[in-house]
Scaffold this motif. Structure first.
Motif, PDB file in Angstrom:
ATOM      1  N   GLY A 220      13.672   7.707   2.004  1.00  0.00           N
ATOM      2  CA  GLY A 220      12.320   8.221   2.097  1.00  0.00           C
ATOM      3  C   GLY A 220      11.448   7.525   3.107  1.00  0.00           C
ATOM      4  O   GLY A 220      10.411   8.073   3.517  1.00  0.00           O
ATOM      5  N   ASP A 221      11.846   6.322   3.524  1.00  0.00           N
ATOM      6  CA  ASP A 221      11.066   5.613   4.539  1.00  0.00           C
ATOM      7  C   ASP A 221      11.180   6.333   5.891  1.00  0.00           C
ATOM      8  O   ASP A 221      12.100   7.136   6.101  1.00  0.00           O
ATOM      9  CB  ASP A 221      11.555   4.172   4.685  1.00  0.00           C
ATOM     10  N   GLU A 222      10.260   6.016   6.779  1.00  0.00           N
ATOM     11  CA  GLU A 222      10.227   6.685   8.079  1.00  0.00           C
ATOM     12  C   GLU A 222      11.541   6.528   8.840  1.00  0.00           C
ATOM     13  O   GLU A 222      12.066   7.493   9.400  1.00  0.00           O
ATOM     14  CB  GLU A 222       9.059   6.133   8.918  1.00  0.00           C
ATOM     15  N   SER A 223      12.081   5.303   8.846  1.00  0.00           N
ATOM     16  CA  SER A 223      13.331   5.061   9.573  1.00  0.00           C
ATOM     17  C   SER A 223      14.493   5.807   8.932  1.00  0.00           C
ATOM     18  O   SER A 223      15.374   6.335   9.632  1.00  0.00           O
ATOM     19  CB  SER A 223      13.641   3.563   9.627  1.00  0.00           C
ATOM     20  N   TRP A 224      14.497   5.891   7.591  1.00  0.00           N
ATOM     21  CA  TRP A 224      15.542   6.621   6.868  1.00  0.00           C
ATOM     22  C   TRP A 224      15.468   8.107   7.216  1.00  0.00           C
ATOM     23  O   TRP A 224      16.485   8.752   7.474  1.00  0.00           O
ATOM     24  CB  TRP A 224      15.364   6.417   5.367  1.00  0.00           C
ATOM     25  N   LEU A 225      14.257   8.657   7.242  1.00  0.00           N
ATOM     26  CA  LEU A 225      14.076  10.074   7.542  1.00  0.00           C
ATOM     27  C   LEU A 225      14.469  10.401   8.982  1.00  0.00           C
ATOM     28  O   LEU A 225      15.043  11.467   9.247  1.00  0.00           O
ATOM     29  CB  LEU A 225      12.617  10.476   7.291  1.00  0.00           C
ATOM     30  N   LYS A 226      14.168   9.494   9.893  1.00  0.00           N
ATOM     31  CA  LYS A 226      14.538   9.710  11.293  1.00  0.00           C
ATOM     32  C   LYS A 226      16.055   9.777  11.428  1.00  0.00           C
ATOM     33  O   LYS A 226      16.598  10.663  12.098  1.00  0.00           O
ATOM     34  CB  LYS A 226      13.980   8.578  12.166  1.00  0.00           C
ATOM     35  N   LEU A 227      16.747   8.847  10.768  1.00  0.00           N
ATOM     36  CA  LEU A 227      18.211   8.852  10.797  1.00  0.00           C
ATOM     37  C   LEU A 227      18.760  10.109  10.135  1.00  0.00           C
ATOM     38  O   LEU A 227      19.738  10.697  10.598  1.00  0.00           O
ATOM     39  CB  LEU A 227      18.760   7.603  10.102  1.00  0.00           C
ATOM     40  N   ASP A 228      18.103  10.542   9.043  1.00  0.00           N
ATOM     41  CA  ASP A 228      18.580  11.729   8.331  1.00  0.00           C
ATOM     42  C   ASP A 228      18.456  12.977   9.194  1.00  0.00           C
ATOM     43  O   ASP A 228      19.306  13.878   9.126  1.00  0.00           O
ATOM     44  CB  ASP A 228      17.810  11.916   7.025  1.00  0.00           C
ATOM     45  N   GLY A 229      17.419  13.025  10.003  1.00  0.00           N
ATOM     46  CA  GLY A 229      17.276  14.150  10.925  1.00  0.00           C
ATOM     47  C   GLY A 229      18.398  14.185  11.948  1.00  0.00           C
ATOM     48  O   GLY A 229      18.932  15.260  12.268  1.00  0.00           O
ATOM     49  N   MET A 230      18.782  13.017  12.446  1.00  0.00           N
ATOM     50  CA  MET A 230      19.880  12.933  13.408  1.00  0.00           C
ATOM     51  C   MET A 230      21.205  13.313  12.747  1.00  0.00           C
ATOM     52  O   MET A 230      22.031  14.016  13.337  1.00  0.00           O
ATOM     53  CB  MET A 230      19.955  11.516  13.982  1.00  0.00           C
ATOM     54  N   ILE A 231      21.377  12.861  11.502  1.00  0.00           N
ATOM     55  CA  ILE A 231      22.595  13.193  10.756  1.00  0.00           C
ATOM     56  C   ILE A 231      22.691  14.700  10.533  1.00  0.00           C
ATOM     57  O   ILE A 231      23.753  15.305  10.692  1.00  0.00           O
ATOM     58  CB  ILE A 231      22.619  12.450   9.403  1.00  0.00           C
ATOM     59  N   THR A 232      21.565  15.311  10.175  1.00  0.00           N
ATOM     60  CA  THR A 232      21.544  16.751   9.910  1.00  0.00           C
ATOM     61  C   THR A 232      21.985  17.554  11.125  1.00  0.00           C
ATOM     62  O   THR A 232      22.794  18.484  11.021  1.00  0.00           O
ATOM     63  CB  THR A 232      20.131  17.193   9.473  1.00  0.00           C
ATOM     64  N   THR A 233      21.477  17.186  12.293  1.00  0.00           N
ATOM     65  CA  THR A 233      21.853  17.894  13.524  1.00  0.00           C
ATOM     66  C   THR A 233      23.351  17.790  13.778  1.00  0.00           C
ATOM     67  O   THR A 233      24.021  18.790  14.078  1.00  0.00           O
ATOM     68  CB  THR A 233      21.084  17.311  14.721  1.00  0.00           C
ATOM     69  N   LEU A 234      23.900  16.579  13.645  1.00  0.00           N
ATOM     70  CA  LEU A 234      25.328  16.379  13.881  1.00  0.00           C
ATOM     71  C   LEU A 234      26.169  17.083  12.819  1.00  0.00           C
ATOM     72  O   LEU A 234      27.233  17.636  13.113  1.00  0.00           O
ATOM     73  CB  LEU A 234      25.654  14.880  13.896  1.00  0.00           C
ATOM     74  N   LEU A 235      25.683  17.067  11.582  1.00  0.00           N
ATOM     75  CA  LEU A 235      26.436  17.684  10.488  1.00  0.00           C
ATOM     76  C   LEU A 235      26.513  19.198  10.662  1.00  0.00           C
ATOM     77  O   LEU A 235      27.539  19.823  10.360  1.00  0.00           O
ATOM     78  CB  LEU A 235      25.803  17.337   9.138  1.00  0.00           C
TER      79      LEU A 235
END
Length: 341
Positions: A220-235
């Protein structure tokens, strides 16, 4: 050789040489890459894992010494070996307590899953004493009943520091984060050239790299969400490769996971709808396509085309099944005549 064997025994490790290697024994400085096949067995002979067959393929293990691999004993074993050597090591329980977690990760990797799947955000010792399933009965039993294990190792290759490119898992966090865009770009290039399986592997490596970084962040932190966005695109790119390879159920699993977090993700919904249609989940496919039109009406022509294709496949299947049952219950076929010899 005898002196080394005595040292190992004192540490709770018994070595049995099966086949001698070649050349001199390496000094194995930190940063050395070792490539080896392994087979893990219980002392009574039951095989738990074999790198030659795990996940339906033969893929050797690769370690970079000094990187604090979770199963430290493997580093201790390989530094006693020459290239080409095959040896059997019986290791006391104190060396094998973390093997269930290591095996879970290796099994996940062998079938293309997240190596950290199922592992909690805590240290290895805490994980090994927690009462959760690792997803494999043999590993759950081993976790509940720690015991000595036998590792049969064939050392294939020893690469000195600087003679090879670092694998993603061996990079620092900063190196990983800067390397992901390169992996993404390479995957996209391979995909456009029609090299689907190679592109899929690139996307997977990027996902695993980002997941490794994300697990260190607070959800939920900003850095976690940023990484999750990158993961989503690759996934999503990874799922597109899986669609083309016919891995429909895996697409459904991954896209459902994404939609659980981002329920209005149009791309995830579209890929899941196509996967449902491919495996005859008509109700689920229609529901996903209907929601797609609600979210983005401009997709109307594409959705109509997909629905038409699905309906044609369903009619074709029904016609085929009708013909099959007609032949099965054709009472005009003369009965077989019994004969006696």
């Amino acid at each position: 050789m005898e002196e080394e064997a005595r040292k190992l025994l004192a540490e709770g490790i018994k070595k049995k040489l099966t086949s001698p290697g070649k050349g001199d024994l390496s000094t194995f400085p930190n940063g050395t890459k070792v490539v080896f096949h392994y087979r893990t067995s219980l002392c009574e002979g039951t095989v738990l894992d074999d790198s030659r067959t795990m996940g339906g393929r033969s893929k050797p293990m690769e370690l970079i010494l000094g990187k604090k691999f979770k199963l430290a004993v493997w580093e201790r074993l390989v530094i006693t070996m020459r290239e080409g050597e095959v040896a059997e090591f019986t290791c006391d329980t104190k060396h094998t307590a973390l093997y269930p977690l290591v095996s879970q990760s290796l099994r996940n990797i062998s079938v293309g899953k997240d190596p950290l799947e199922g592992q909690r955000h805590c240290c290895g010792i805490a994980q090994i004493h927690s009462h959760h399933s690792l997803g494999h009965k043999d590993l759950d039993h081993l976790q509940a009943n720690p015991q000595p294990l036998v590792f049969t190792i064939e050392l294939l290759e020893v690469l000195p520091p600087g003679s090879f490119q670092l694998d993603v898992w061996a990079m620092t966090d900063e190196e990983k984060l800067s390397f992901v865009p390169q992996i993404h770009e390479e995957g996209n290039k391979l995909f456009k050239e029609g090299h689907i399986s190679e592109a899929r592997d690139k996307y997977y490596n990027g996902i695993a790299c980002l997941k490794n970084l994300q697990i260190k962040e607070q959800p939920g932190d900003e850095s976690w969400l940023k990484l999750d966005g990158m993961i989503t695109t690759l996934l999503l790119n990874y799922c597109q490769c899986l669609l083309l390879e016919g891995q429909y159920y895996e697409v459904i699993e991954h896209c459902s996971s994404l939609l659980f977090k981002y329920e209005n993700n149009v791309k995830a919904l579209y890929k899941r709808a196509k996967a449902h249609a491919a495996v005859w989940n008509e109700t689920e496919a229609r529901a996903d396509f209907a929601k797609l039109l609600e979210l983005d009406p401009s997709l109307g022509p594409s959705v109509a085309k997909e629905l038409k294709t699905m309906e044609e496949r369903i009619r074709s299947k029904q016609k085929e099944e009708k013909g099959r049952y007609k032949d099965l219950f054709n009472y005009n076929t003369p009965p077989a005549t019994a004969t006696t010899g």
